[in-house]
Enzyme design. Structure first.
Site, PDB file in Angstrom:
ATOM      1  CB  SER A 124      -0.911   0.022   1.153  1.00 36.99           C
ATOM      2  OG  SER A 124      -1.343   1.372   1.366  1.00 36.99           O
ATOM      3  CE1 TYR A 148      -3.786  -2.960   5.612  1.00 37.83           C
ATOM      4  CE2 TYR A 148      -3.227  -0.443   5.127  1.00 37.83           C
ATOM      5  CZ  TYR A 148      -3.530  -1.753   4.811  1.00 37.83           C
ATOM      6  OH  TYR A 148      -3.774  -1.863   3.494  1.00 37.83           O
ATOM      7  CE  LYS A 152      -1.361  -4.457   3.270  1.00 38.36           C
ATOM      8  NZ  LYS A 152      -1.624  -5.798   2.704  1.00 38.36           N
TER       9      LYS A 152
END
Ligand code: NAD
Ligand code: UDP
Length: 335
Positions: A124, A148, A152
């Protein structure tokens, strides 16, 4: 190729399944349906025109992953499975690390044990943190502003270590910008459980009357109209980016590669609202709300590396993004 899609029943995975199947690949979906619906499998079969193998399991069940990789003679994995809600990750970091990081470790173990060493990972643009400059290219420093994003980053770093330790791995980390829109059949699209966090599904529910108004999170950013700017990319363009990445991996030397998947064009919240209003043919109620914690003013890609290396560029415009979102929303509202 035979391709396993972890999280293949989700929003991006289901659209990628269509693109890969229509390009002649055999796709196998591996999903625990924690954030997707079982009907998606049936709808995918309707679009693709033939039955699909769907395995309902958690990626942390390494033995079941290994079985799937062996039984279906898998050549490559596209790893979409993960939890993705920023706010939830702040409230439940352990669950996010367990699902995303531990889940990826389990996948890497299963792939290692079965000698499947070609992997495309859903990363992302969040790994760029607060932009130091725009547009964001792949050499922009990385950082994380929430759990989050940190999952990643950890996964990208793990994949770098894996590729370095064993030169038979071929890995592509695709850094998605803001995926929106739906397949033009209107059969699959983004169906968040509960009120949407993201702008496009929220706009769609305001337009269909399910939500009273759009709350615009801040109009005092340093952007042309004061509202936040993002790089929205049509999910079918994003799906095509996965095909291009798989083609790239099978024709290039081993290693780990990183690509931005964005359009390079930023649109503000206000521009998105106006574009959506044009498609639905009526003004939509909105309210200027305070800034949302953790939001940046602007974020958009330099998509040049993907264009030069993958021979891929986003083609679909904002109108197509809004039209397909609206078509899917209307169909979903009719059940
Ligand atoms: P999604 O929630 O629609 O799809 C994820 C799928 O993974 C769901 O079907 C879910 O049931 C499944 N899943 C989750 N944990 C699992 C587990 N432990 N085992 C098996 N299946 C599991 O999300 P999406 O928007 O399609 O996102 C796909 C990937 O792309 C995610 O990794 C996400 O972080 C990443 N991503 C998404 C966006 C976005 O805006 N949608 C942006 C950047 C990156
Ligand atoms: N946004 C908004 N209202 C909403 C949802 C989002 O104003 O209900 C804004 C948000 O502040 C950001 C942009 O829309 O400027 C895109 O937000 P989204 O959550 O879709 O994506 P991300 O924050 O991940 O870029």
């Amino acid at each position: 190729m035979n391709i396993l899609l972890t999280g293949g029943a989700g929003y991006i995975g289901s659209h990628a399944a269509v693109a890969l199947a229509q390009a002649g690949h055999q796709v196998v979906l591996f999903d625990n349906f924690c954030n997707s619906r079982h009907e998606v499998a049936q709808r995918l079969q309707t679009i693709i025109g033939h039955p699909l193998v769907v395995i309902e399991a958690d990626i942390r069940q390494t033995d079941l992953l290994e079985k799937a990789l062996r039984d279906h003679a898998i050549d490559a994995v596209v790893h979409f499975a993960g939890l993705k809600a920023v706010g939830e990750s702040v409230a439940e970091p352990i669950g996010y690390y367990a699902n995303n990081v531990q889940g990826t470790i389990s996948l890497l173990q299963a792939m290692h044990n079965t000698h499947v060493k070609t992997l495309v990972f859903s990363s992302s643009a969040t790994v760029y943190g607060v932009p130091h400059y725009l547009p964001l290219d792949e050499s922009h420093p990385t950082s994380a502003t929430n759990p989050y994003g940190r999952t990643k980053l950890h996964i990208e770093e793990m994949l770098g270590d894996v590729a370095q330790s064993d030169p038979t791995w071929r890995i592509a980390c695709l850094r998605y910008f803001n995926p929106v829109g739906a397949h033009d059949s209107g059969l699959i699209g983004e169906e968040p459980n509960g009120p949407p966090n993201n702008l496009m599904p929220y706009l769609a529910r305001v337009a269909s009357g399910q939500l009273p108004q759009l709350n615009i999170f801040g109009n005092d950013y340093d952007t042309p109209d004061g509202t936040g700017v993002r790089d929205y990319i049509h999910v079918m363009d994003l799906a095509a980016g996965h095909l291009a990445a798989l083609d790239f991996l099978t024709t290039h030397p081993h290693g780990r590669y990183v690509f931005n998947l964005g359009t390079g064009q930023g649109y503000s919240v206000m521009e998105m609202l106006r574009a959506f209003e044009t498609v639905v043919g009526k003004p939509l109620p909105f309210h200027i709300a305070p800034r949302r914690a953790g939001d940046v003013a602007s974020c958009y890609a330099n998509p040049g590396f993907a264009a030069s290396q993958l021979n891929w560029r986003a083609k679909l415009d904002l109108k197509a993004m809004c039209e397909s979102t609206w078509q899917f929303q209307q169909r979903a509202a009719r059940g």
